[in-house]
Motif scaffolding. Sequence first.
Motif, PDB file in Angstrom:
ATOM      1  N   ARG A 364       0.668  -1.054  -0.019  1.00  0.00           N
ATOM      2  CA  ARG A 364      -0.187  -0.122   0.224  1.00  0.00           C
ATOM      3  C   ARG A 364       0.738   0.504  -0.107  1.00  0.00           C
ATOM      4  NH1 ARG A 364      -0.282  -1.875   5.016  1.00  0.00           N
ATOM      5  NH2 ARG A 364       0.860  -0.497   7.034  1.00  0.00           N
ATOM      6  N   LYS A 365       0.143   1.867  -0.051  1.00  0.00           N
ATOM      7  CA  LYS A 365       0.982   3.798  -0.549  1.00  0.00           C
ATOM      8  C   LYS A 365       0.743   4.351   0.355  1.00  0.00           C
ATOM      9  CE  LYS A 365       2.882   3.143  -4.201  1.00  0.00           C
ATOM     10  NZ  LYS A 365       3.552   1.720  -4.047  1.00  0.00           N
ATOM     11  N   GLU A 366       1.680   4.282   1.802  1.00  0.00           N
ATOM     12  CA  GLU A 366       0.832   4.986   3.141  1.00  0.00           C
ATOM     13  C   GLU A 366       1.361   6.267   3.140  1.00  0.00           C
ATOM     14  OE1 GLU A 366       4.135   3.102   2.795  1.00  0.00           O
ATOM     15  OE2 GLU A 366       4.245   1.553   4.388  1.00  0.00           O
TER      16      GLU A 366
END
Length: 370
Positions: A364-366
């Motif tokens: 995921r792109k945090e």
Amino acid sequence: MKKHYDVAIIGGGIIGMSIAYHLAKAGKQVVLFEASEVGKQTTSAAAGMLGAHAEGEGYEDTFFQVGRASQSLYEKLKVDLRHESGIDIRTSAGGIMKVAFTEEEKQALCRMQHLSTFEWIDAGSVKKCMPQMAENILGAGLIKEDVHVEPYAVCRAFWKAAVMYGAEVKECTPVIEVKREKEALAIRTTVGTFTCDDLTVASGVWSGRFFEELGLSHSLYPVKGECVSVWNQGPALEHTIYHDHCYIVQRDSGKLVVGATMKPNEWQTVPTLGGIEAVIQKASQLMPSIKEMPIDQCWAGLRPATNDRHPYIGRHPEDQRILFAAGHYRNGILLAPITGEIIRDLIIGKPVKKEWLHAFRIGRKEALFV
Ligand SMILES: Cc1cc2nc3c(=O)[nH]c(=O)nc-3n(C[C@H](O)[C@H](O)[C@H](O)COP(=O)(O)OP(=O)(O)OC[C@H]3O[C@@H](n4cnc5c(N)ncnc54)[C@H](O)[C@@H]3O)c2cc1C
């Protein structure tokens, strides 16, 4: 011939051990590799608070729901683990008192007022049950459900019970390399190579290298926490005291665990004088008498942090045989039971809540937590 297992796990902290326990209990042939001794890294450094409310940022979000779900799993686990391992995980009663010194802090706490698990206690009533508290508090939010456990006891209980269900645990056996062969995964260790159908990486803050070697970008880094324990010479604390990431936890042994500093990107696990001084300073603002208590010991541990402060729990996006359970940051003790259940269910093919898998997915792109 290489020895083959259904599932291999890298890392014998509380997360790896919970996974080993849940899978072995479900009938899987499990092997767990631990580089040093089981439970002696970050797990042993923890205070053991099950702080679903105390640590939560939003009280409606997925992280809070997962924390609460894991907290309630401890209810049954403490009975099961006692029966299966003979070990008492030492669940306390009393919960956490989050203290407010200012009107602003009180307002922030009272955002939890709609929860049936939260109760605002005024200063007079706090002082009645905890006469040790500082004079200048405005009051405190009491969350009875945020009890605490003994982290190493939980880890050891998972370990003993997992072995009882047939798991093999290999201490002093670091994993050197994971090879993705077509027919199986090959795990190269210091005592030989083993194969498995599924692999879970659960090596805490040291999981970063496996993300990289298995072709994934990640954001795992240490946040060092320093703690001190003292011998409580006054009445036992009825509740854990908590304010601004500083806490005082009463242990059955009569000790108080006082923590903790927050030092990002420090890999050194030796506590410093400055760190311990800062912890004592903060704790004595909450409970002035603590400064007079004899020191038991000081220690430090490395919280495995991610950019959004949420763990990675799930499958490798391109290789379904590889799973990750790492980055539990300040909440690995709280989240150990639910993490064990999620990984077990993914491997044995039972449904897992989609929103949980989405929140903790690998790759995921945090957003950076501020
Ligand atoms: C001061 C402090 C206080 C805390 N208090 C709380 C609290 O009150 N409540 C809470 O919920 N959480 C708390 N935490 C956080 C909690 O301790 C962690 O989230 C949790 O311990 C992480 O567990 P883990 O199993 O992922 O990591 P670890 O316990 O670090 O286990 C990882 C294991 O992997 C092994 N390993 C590494 N590399 C390899 C390899 N190549 N091969 C084989 N094995 C390997 C390591 O030796 C280690 O034993 C606290 C943390 C700190 C530092």
